[in-house]
Design a protein around this motif. Structure first.
Motif, PDB file in Angstrom:
ATOM      1  N   ASP A 241      35.904 -31.096 -19.190  1.00 22.06           N
ATOM      2  CA  ASP A 241      35.072 -31.701 -20.224  1.00 22.06           C
ATOM      3  C   ASP A 241      33.670 -31.109 -20.109  1.00 22.06           C
ATOM      4  O   ASP A 241      33.268 -30.632 -19.041  1.00 22.06           O
ATOM      5  N   TYR A 242      32.942 -31.159 -21.229  1.00 23.96           N
ATOM      6  CA  TYR A 242      31.561 -30.693 -21.240  1.00 23.96           C
ATOM      7  C   TYR A 242      30.681 -31.854 -20.808  1.00 23.96           C
ATOM      8  O   TYR A 242      30.647 -32.905 -21.458  1.00 23.96           O
ATOM      9  N   GLU A 243      29.978 -31.697 -19.706  1.00 23.44           N
ATOM     10  CA  GLU A 243      29.247 -32.803 -19.097  1.00 23.44           C
ATOM     11  C   GLU A 243      27.746 -32.545 -19.028  1.00 23.44           C
ATOM     12  O   GLU A 243      27.303 -31.444 -18.678  1.00 23.44           O
ATOM     13  N   HIS A 244      26.974 -33.573 -19.388  1.00 18.30           N
ATOM     14  CA  HIS A 244      25.532 -33.555 -19.166  1.00 18.30           C
ATOM     15  C   HIS A 244      25.291 -33.924 -17.701  1.00 18.30           C
ATOM     16  O   HIS A 244      25.782 -34.957 -17.224  1.00 18.30           O
ATOM     17  N   ILE A 245      24.529 -33.090 -17.005  1.00 19.83           N
ATOM     18  CA  ILE A 245      24.269 -33.364 -15.592  1.00 19.83           C
ATOM     19  C   ILE A 245      23.103 -34.350 -15.460  1.00 19.83           C
ATOM     20  O   ILE A 245      23.253 -35.455 -14.944  1.00 19.83           O
ATOM     21  N   ASP A 246      21.952 -33.948 -15.936  1.00 15.40           N
ATOM     22  CA  ASP A 246      20.768 -34.809 -15.857  1.00 15.40           C
ATOM     23  C   ASP A 246      19.769 -34.328 -16.908  1.00 15.40           C
ATOM     24  O   ASP A 246      19.313 -33.178 -16.829  1.00 15.40           O
ATOM     25  N   PRO A 247      19.465 -35.160 -17.914  1.00 11.85           N
ATOM     26  CA  PRO A 247      19.944 -36.531 -18.051  1.00 11.85           C
ATOM     27  C   PRO A 247      21.413 -36.587 -18.474  1.00 11.85           C
ATOM     28  O   PRO A 247      21.917 -35.631 -19.064  1.00 11.85           O
ATOM     29  N   GLU A 248      22.052 -37.717 -18.168  1.00 15.16           N
ATOM     30  CA  GLU A 248      23.427 -37.921 -18.594  1.00 15.16           C
ATOM     31  C   GLU A 248      23.461 -38.152 -20.104  1.00 15.16           C
ATOM     32  O   GLU A 248      22.420 -38.367 -20.740  1.00 15.16           O
ATOM     33  N   PHE A 249      24.661 -38.138 -20.669  1.00 16.23           N
ATOM     34  CA  PHE A 249      24.784 -38.188 -22.128  1.00 16.23           C
ATOM     35  C   PHE A 249      24.077 -39.388 -22.735  1.00 16.23           C
ATOM     36  O   PHE A 249      23.413 -39.270 -23.765  1.00 16.23           O
ATOM     37  N   ASN A 250      24.173 -40.550 -22.115  1.00 15.02           N
ATOM     38  CA  ASN A 250      23.583 -41.752 -22.727  1.00 15.02           C
ATOM     39  C   ASN A 250      22.059 -41.690 -22.802  1.00 15.02           C
ATOM     40  O   ASN A 250      21.437 -42.455 -23.540  1.00 15.02           O
TER      41      ASN A 250
ATOM     42  N   ALA B   3      20.505 -38.445 -23.046  1.00 20.19           N
ATOM     43  CA  ALA B   3      20.171 -37.105 -23.546  1.00 20.19           C
ATOM     44  C   ALA B   3      19.735 -37.142 -25.005  1.00 20.19           C
ATOM     45  O   ALA B   3      20.239 -37.938 -25.808  1.00 20.19           O
ATOM     46  N   GLU B   4      18.797 -36.253 -25.342  1.00 15.16           N
ATOM     47  CA  GLU B   4      18.332 -36.135 -26.717  1.00 15.16           C
ATOM     48  C   GLU B   4      18.885 -34.878 -27.394  1.00 15.16           C
ATOM     49  O   GLU B   4      18.732 -34.707 -28.605  1.00 15.16           O
ATOM     50  N   GLU B   5      19.496 -34.001 -26.595  1.00 16.88           N
ATOM     51  CA  GLU B   5      20.069 -32.781 -27.145  1.00 16.88           C
ATOM     52  C   GLU B   5      21.175 -32.283 -26.218  1.00 16.88           C
ATOM     53  O   GLU B   5      21.265 -32.692 -25.060  1.00 16.88           O
ATOM     54  N   HIS B   6      22.004 -31.420 -26.769  1.00 15.32           N
ATOM     55  CA  HIS B   6      23.013 -30.748 -25.944  1.00 15.32           C
ATOM     56  C   HIS B   6      22.393 -29.442 -25.447  1.00 15.32           C
ATOM     57  O   HIS B   6      22.456 -28.410 -26.127  1.00 15.32           O
ATOM     58  N   ASN B   7      21.801 -29.496 -24.294  1.00 12.07           N
ATOM     59  CA  ASN B   7      21.125 -28.341 -23.725  1.00 12.07           C
ATOM     60  C   ASN B   7      22.047 -27.681 -22.707  1.00 12.07           C
ATOM     61  O   ASN B   7      22.316 -28.259 -21.648  1.00 12.07           O
ATOM     62  N   PRO B   8      22.554 -26.470 -22.985  1.00  7.33           N
ATOM     63  CA  PRO B   8      23.508 -25.837 -22.070  1.00  7.33           C
ATOM     64  C   PRO B   8      22.940 -25.604 -20.679  1.00  7.33           C
ATOM     65  O   PRO B   8      23.692 -25.496 -19.711  1.00  7.33           O
ATOM     66  N   ASP B   9      21.604 -25.520 -20.561  1.00  9.77           N
ATOM     67  CA  ASP B   9      20.999 -25.331 -19.244  1.00  9.77           C
ATOM     68  C   ASP B   9      21.073 -26.589 -18.394  1.00  9.77           C
ATOM     69  O   ASP B   9      20.867 -26.536 -17.181  1.00  9.77           O
ATOM     70  N   LYS B  10      21.347 -27.713 -19.045  1.00 10.79           N
ATOM     71  CA  LYS B  10      21.452 -28.980 -18.326  1.00 10.79           C
ATOM     72  C   LYS B  10      22.857 -29.570 -18.434  1.00 10.79           C
ATOM     73  O   LYS B  10      23.065 -30.754 -18.169  1.00 10.79           O
ATOM     74  N   MET B  11      23.816 -28.723 -18.800  1.00 16.81           N
ATOM     75  CA  MET B  11      25.200 -29.160 -18.951  1.00 16.81           C
ATOM     76  C   MET B  11      26.113 -28.204 -18.186  1.00 16.81           C
ATOM     77  O   MET B  11      25.718 -27.098 -17.828  1.00 16.81           O
ATOM     78  N   THR B  12      27.340 -28.635 -17.972  1.00 15.79           N
ATOM     79  CA  THR B  12      28.306 -27.774 -17.293  1.00 15.79           C
ATOM     80  C   THR B  12      29.715 -28.260 -17.571  1.00 15.79           C
ATOM     81  O   THR B  12      29.923 -29.197 -18.361  1.00 15.79           O
ATOM     82  N   LEU B  13      30.699 -27.637 -16.932  1.00 16.30           N
ATOM     83  CA  LEU B  13      32.102 -28.039 -17.056  1.00 16.30           C
ATOM     84  C   LEU B  13      32.541 -28.748 -15.787  1.00 16.30           C
ATOM     85  O   LEU B  13      32.325 -28.252 -14.682  1.00 16.30           O
ATOM     86  N   LEU B  14      33.156 -29.905 -15.953  1.00 18.99           N
ATOM     87  CA  LEU B  14      33.745 -30.645 -14.833  1.00 18.99           C
ATOM     88  C   LEU B  14      35.138 -31.102 -15.234  1.00 18.99           C
ATOM     89  O   LEU B  14      35.361 -31.519 -16.377  1.00 18.99           O
ATOM     90  N   CYS B  15      36.079 -31.009 -14.307  1.00 23.33           N
ATOM     91  CA  CYS B  15      37.411 -31.549 -14.576  1.00 23.33           C
ATOM     92  C   CYS B  15      37.367 -33.067 -14.442  1.00 23.33           C
ATOM     93  O   CYS B  15      36.386 -33.643 -13.953  1.00 23.33           O
ATOM     94  N   ILE B  16      38.432 -33.700 -14.860  1.00 24.71           N
ATOM     95  CA  ILE B  16      38.480 -35.169 -14.833  1.00 24.71           C
ATOM     96  C   ILE B  16      38.314 -35.691 -13.410  1.00 24.71           C
ATOM     97  O   ILE B  16      37.574 -36.649 -13.155  1.00 24.71           O
TER      98      ILE B  16
END
Length: 359
Positions: free
Chosen positions: A39-48, A50-63
């Motif tokens: 899944d595409y995950e927001h690291i910090d801040p978390e999705f709740n 976050a104000e944008e989908h910033n790839p520099d602050k996101m990554t891929l994590l399995c379930i």
């Protein structure tokens, strides 16, 4: 598509261009473990938050790894560290286990099916798609496959139900039950791996040596070898040893047969080669390997054996061409018959016989 939003009105759906950058940065798999189901995950801040989908602050994590992050078993610091050095880029591949039904050794390719058929496709003496039947009671049959792109470069393996896709120079996606690989802008492989169902390869476009295999938009299987082509609209194969066998093992008639036979007979440094039944299969003269028709089939260099197309086959151990494991170091599976498994059990110091790739 998930259109739910957080308190800032940001939709959970991540635009495709941002997803593409995240996948590439992460090596197309979970940055922690390399699993392709992500899944595409927001690291910090978390999705709740976050104000944008910033790839520099996101990554891929399995379930599984995301669950460990949520439960604070894996720290956010560890996720940031993994993002900077993803597991799949360290290993060079992403992976996952296939839970498809292999009980009847059945597979669907395009609109065609093969059932209770051990070898689905062999090209120039190399098994490309096959099933390994149970060697012990209660053990399941296992699927093996080797997939190439249009340039003849390996892109993915299925090693006894373990899926592995190389994570360099290609895009690997796992969406719902579908796995897909795009290489050089071409969709080379799409497979549906719904649990408990027969594996369905709905898209395949690749080449091994001079032979290309593809599935067109009408689910037809198209086989091309040299100037010849074969289009199979739909076929059903059942209870066969091999469904499709294309071409012979690559050889070169380099020398006059009689002259070579005399050279082998008179040269006390020439060596015989045996198969797993201890039958004569060929000879080694210098660094060249010949079959019983005195055709050049391979080379021996530093005790390593390669085919005439410079593909590594195994090592010379005594009079055998063998390999110690059921797959190569890159994860490519090796066809292992029950007879070959028994050979290794009797000769653990030799390993599996791989002379069938040359003779």
């Amino acid at each position: 598509m998930d259109n739910s939003t957080n308190k800032h009105g940001l939709k959970r759906y991540v635009p495709s261009d941002i997803r593409s950058k995240i996948r590439k940065d992460a090596g197309f798999g979970c940055v922690v473990c390399g699993c392709v189901l992500v899944d595409y995950e927001h690291i910090d801040p978390e999705f709740n938050q976050a104000e944008e989908h910033n790839p520099d602050k996101m990554t891929l994590l399995c379930i599984a790894c995301h669950g460990r992050v949520t439960r604070k078993i894996i720290s956010k610091k560890a996720v940031w560290e993994a993002k900077s050095d993803p597991k799949s880029l360290q290993d060079g591949y992403v992976h996952d286990l296939l839970y498809v039904n292999t009980e009847d050794m059945e597979i669907k390719i395009g609109s065609s099916t093969a059932k209770n058929t051990k070898t689905i496709l062999t090209i120039h003496g190399k098994p490309i798609i096959w099933f390994e039947p149970p060697f012990e009671d209660g053990e399941p049959s296992k699927l093996c496959a080797i997939f190439y792109d249009d340039n003849g470069i390996p892109i993915s393996y299925v090693n006894r139900n373990q899926f592995r896709a190389l994570s360099t120079n290609q895009d690997v996606k796992s969406e719902s039950t579908k796995l897909s690989i795009i290489s050089g802008g071409v969709k080379c492989l799409v497979m549906d791996r719904e649990g408990g169902k027969v594996l369905h390869i709905s898209k395949m476009q690749g080449k091994y040596l001079d032979t290309s295999v593809s599935i067109d938009n009408e689910d037809q299987l198209i086989l091309k070898q040299g100037e010849s082509s074969l289009v199979l609209g739909k076929f059903n194969v059942e209870n066969c040893g091999t469904a499709i066998h294309l071409g012979r093992i690559p050889t070169i008639k380099k020398y006059n047969k009689l002259s070579l036979a005399l050279a082998i007979a008179q040269n006390n440094r020439s060596r015989v080669l045996l198969d797993l039944r201890n039958k004569l299969t060929g000879w080694i003269l210098g660094e060249e390997i010949f079959n019983l028709d005195y055709e050049l089939v391979g080379f021996l260099r530093d005790n390593k054996v390669s085919s005439i197309v410079n593909e590594f086959i195994g090592c010379l151990i005594g009079s055998y061409i063998a390999h110690g494991d059921s797959c190569y170091e890159n994860g490519e599976p090796i066809y292992i018959s029950s007879e070959n498994r028994e050979f290794k059990q009797r000769n653990p110091e030799i390993g599996y016989d791989v002379s069938f790739r040359l003779f």
